[in-house]
Design a protein around this motif. Structure first.
Motif, PDB file in Angstrom:
ATOM      1  N   ASP A 113       0.823  -1.218   0.000  1.00  0.00           N
ATOM      2  CA  ASP A 113       0.000   0.000   0.000  1.00  0.00           C
ATOM      3  C   ASP A 113       0.856   1.267   0.000  1.00  0.00           C
ATOM      4  O   ASP A 113       0.319   2.368   0.050  1.00  0.00           O
ATOM      5  CB  ASP A 113      -0.976   0.000   1.184  1.00  0.00           C
ATOM      6  N   LEU A 114       2.176   1.103  -0.085  1.00  0.00           N
ATOM      7  CA  LEU A 114       3.077   2.255  -0.083  1.00  0.00           C
ATOM      8  C   LEU A 114       3.725   2.416  -1.449  1.00  0.00           C
ATOM      9  O   LEU A 114       3.808   1.472  -2.227  1.00  0.00           O
ATOM     10  CB  LEU A 114       4.190   2.061   0.951  1.00  0.00           C
ATOM     11  N   LYS A 115       4.210   3.626  -1.712  1.00  0.00           N
ATOM     12  CA  LYS A 115       5.073   3.905  -2.861  1.00  0.00           C
ATOM     13  C   LYS A 115       6.424   4.296  -2.287  1.00  0.00           C
ATOM     14  O   LYS A 115       6.510   4.787  -1.165  1.00  0.00           O
ATOM     15  CB  LYS A 115       4.512   5.071  -3.689  1.00  0.00           C
ATOM     16  N   TYR A 116       7.476   4.073  -3.069  1.00  0.00           N
ATOM     17  CA  TYR A 116       8.831   4.255  -2.558  1.00  0.00           C
ATOM     18  C   TYR A 116       9.650   5.143  -3.480  1.00  0.00           C
ATOM     19  O   TYR A 116       9.449   5.144  -4.691  1.00  0.00           O
ATOM     20  CB  TYR A 116       9.527   2.893  -2.435  1.00  0.00           C
ATOM     21  N   LEU A 117      10.627   5.852  -2.887  1.00  0.00           N
ATOM     22  CA  LEU A 117      11.582   6.624  -3.672  1.00  0.00           C
ATOM     23  C   LEU A 117      12.892   5.847  -3.730  1.00  0.00           C
ATOM     24  O   LEU A 117      13.182   5.057  -2.826  1.00  0.00           O
ATOM     25  CB  LEU A 117      11.841   7.978  -3.013  1.00  0.00           C
ATOM     26  N   ASP A 118      13.689   6.103  -4.754  1.00  0.00           N
ATOM     27  CA  ASP A 118      14.986   5.432  -4.829  1.00  0.00           C
ATOM     28  C   ASP A 118      15.934   5.936  -3.746  1.00  0.00           C
ATOM     29  O   ASP A 118      16.993   5.361  -3.524  1.00  0.00           O
ATOM     30  CB  ASP A 118      15.597   5.524  -6.227  1.00  0.00           C
ATOM     31  N   THR A 119      15.536   6.990  -3.021  1.00  0.00           N
ATOM     32  CA  THR A 119      16.315   7.488  -1.881  1.00  0.00           C
ATOM     33  C   THR A 119      15.807   6.889  -0.560  1.00  0.00           C
ATOM     34  O   THR A 119      16.203   7.335   0.507  1.00  0.00           O
ATOM     35  CB  THR A 119      16.273   9.027  -1.837  1.00  0.00           C
ATOM     36  N   HIS A 120      14.885   5.920  -0.639  1.00  0.00           N
ATOM     37  CA  HIS A 120      14.421   5.080   0.477  1.00  0.00           C
ATOM     38  C   HIS A 120      13.349   5.690   1.372  1.00  0.00           C
ATOM     39  O   HIS A 120      13.029   5.130   2.409  1.00  0.00           O
ATOM     40  CB  HIS A 120      15.605   4.558   1.324  1.00  0.00           C
ATOM     41  N   GLU A 121      12.766   6.813   0.955  1.00  0.00           N
ATOM     42  CA  GLU A 121      11.581   7.292   1.655  1.00  0.00           C
ATOM     43  C   GLU A 121      10.371   6.524   1.108  1.00  0.00           C
ATOM     44  O   GLU A 121      10.379   6.050  -0.011  1.00  0.00           O
ATOM     45  CB  GLU A 121      11.359   8.797   1.432  1.00  0.00           C
ATOM     46  N   TYR A 122       9.338   6.430   1.941  1.00  0.00           N
ATOM     47  CA  TYR A 122       8.076   5.867   1.451  1.00  0.00           C
ATOM     48  C   TYR A 122       6.974   6.889   1.622  1.00  0.00           C
ATOM     49  O   TYR A 122       7.106   7.853   2.373  1.00  0.00           O
ATOM     50  CB  TYR A 122       7.719   4.542   2.154  1.00  0.00           C
ATOM     51  N   ILE A 123       5.883   6.645   0.909  1.00  0.00           N
ATOM     52  CA  ILE A 123       4.724   7.524   0.993  1.00  0.00           C
ATOM     53  C   ILE A 123       3.457   6.678   0.962  1.00  0.00           C
ATOM     54  O   ILE A 123       3.359   5.716   0.208  1.00  0.00           O
ATOM     55  CB  ILE A 123       4.748   8.560  -0.163  1.00  0.00           C
ATOM     56  N   ARG A 124       2.534   7.018   1.843  1.00  0.00           N
ATOM     57  CA  ARG A 124       1.206   6.395   1.860  1.00  0.00           C
ATOM     58  C   ARG A 124       0.220   7.538   1.645  1.00  0.00           C
ATOM     59  O   ARG A 124       0.124   8.448   2.466  1.00  0.00           O
ATOM     60  CB  ARG A 124       0.937   5.708   3.202  1.00  0.00           C
ATOM     61  N   LEU A 125      -0.490   7.513   0.533  1.00  0.00           N
ATOM     62  CA  LEU A 125      -1.411   8.593   0.196  1.00  0.00           C
ATOM     63  C   LEU A 125      -2.828   8.193   0.560  1.00  0.00           C
ATOM     64  O   LEU A 125      -3.316   7.153   0.128  1.00  0.00           O
ATOM     65  CB  LEU A 125      -1.306   8.901  -1.305  1.00  0.00           C
ATOM     66  N   GLU A 126      -3.473   9.022   1.388  1.00  0.00           N
ATOM     67  CA  GLU A 126      -4.869   8.821   1.768  1.00  0.00           C
ATOM     68  C   GLU A 126      -5.582  10.136   1.497  1.00  0.00           C
ATOM     69  O   GLU A 126      -5.422  11.086   2.265  1.00  0.00           O
ATOM     70  CB  GLU A 126      -4.964   8.405   3.232  1.00  0.00           C
ATOM     71  N   GLY A 127      -6.311  10.186   0.373  1.00  0.00           N
ATOM     72  CA  GLY A 127      -6.910  11.446  -0.050  1.00  0.00           C
ATOM     73  C   GLY A 127      -5.809  12.407  -0.428  1.00  0.00           C
ATOM     74  O   GLY A 127      -4.951  12.097  -1.247  1.00  0.00           O
ATOM     75  N   GLU A 128      -5.781  13.589   0.221  1.00  0.00           N
ATOM     76  CA  GLU A 128      -4.716  14.554  -0.066  1.00  0.00           C
ATOM     77  C   GLU A 128      -3.661  14.583   1.041  1.00  0.00           C
ATOM     78  O   GLU A 128      -2.790  15.433   1.047  1.00  0.00           O
ATOM     79  CB  GLU A 128      -5.311  15.946  -0.287  1.00  0.00           C
ATOM     80  N   ILE A 129      -3.752  13.631   1.979  1.00  0.00           N
ATOM     81  CA  ILE A 129      -2.768  13.547   3.061  1.00  0.00           C
ATOM     82  C   ILE A 129      -1.794  12.402   2.783  1.00  0.00           C
ATOM     83  O   ILE A 129      -2.200  11.261   2.569  1.00  0.00           O
ATOM     84  CB  ILE A 129      -3.436  13.342   4.441  1.00  0.00           C
ATOM     85  N   ALA A 130      -0.505  12.744   2.780  1.00  0.00           N
ATOM     86  CA  ALA A 130       0.542  11.751   2.558  1.00  0.00           C
ATOM     87  C   ALA A 130       1.292  11.516   3.859  1.00  0.00           C
ATOM     88  O   ALA A 130       1.717  12.465   4.508  1.00  0.00           O
ATOM     89  CB  ALA A 130       1.516  12.246   1.498  1.00  0.00           C
ATOM     90  N   THR A 131       1.418  10.241   4.228  1.00  0.00           N
ATOM     91  CA  THR A 131       2.264   9.869   5.353  1.00  0.00           C
ATOM     92  C   THR A 131       3.625   9.504   4.779  1.00  0.00           C
ATOM     93  O   THR A 131       3.716   8.712   3.842  1.00  0.00           O
ATOM     94  CB  THR A 131       1.668   8.673   6.117  1.00  0.00           C
TER      95      THR A 131
END
Length: 129
Positions: free
Chosen positions: A8-26
């Protein structure tokens, strides 16, 4: 630590992740990054209300081995900061994906997430397949 890459996450090649729920990203850092860094001793994160620019450094994570910049996966405004993890950064190793998130950001343009890697592509990248 078993390295996992939740789907359920997306990842950057710099190793951060993002979880998008509506317009809020964790936003947080992956288990792979936590594992590579070793014992994390300090986190420097922006305050609530600060702006992030996609691709720009927004803070640092410091371990006994290295200091690494954290890169913003999206442009937006910080709406929440995980002060518990700032106060006890060593707890990142326990659960980087749930309790170990870093920031919640109101995203300016949710399509910015489209560039990020899927869990499978990120796993292939870090495991060298």
């Amino acid at each position: 630590m078993t390295l996992t890459y939740p789907d359920d996450l997306k990842y950057l090649d710099t190793h951060e992740y993002i979880r998008l729920e509506g317009e809020i990203a964790t936003i947080g850092i992956s288990a792979f990054a936590v594992d590579q860094l070793g014992d994390i001793v300090f986190l420097d994160l922006p305050e609530v209300g600060a702006g992030l620019e996609k691709g720009e450094a927004f803070g640092t994570v410091e371990s006994v081995k290295a200091v690494e910049d954290l890169k913003a996966p999206v442009t937006g405004i910080v709406v929440e900061r995980n002060d518990d993890i700032v106060e006890s950064p060593e707890n990142l190793a326990e659960d980087p994906y749930r309790d170990g998130w870093l920031l919640k950001v109101r995203v300016d343009n949710t399509s910015e997430v489209d560039d990020a890697l899927s869990a499978e592509k990120y796993r292939q990248m870090v495991e060298g397949e």
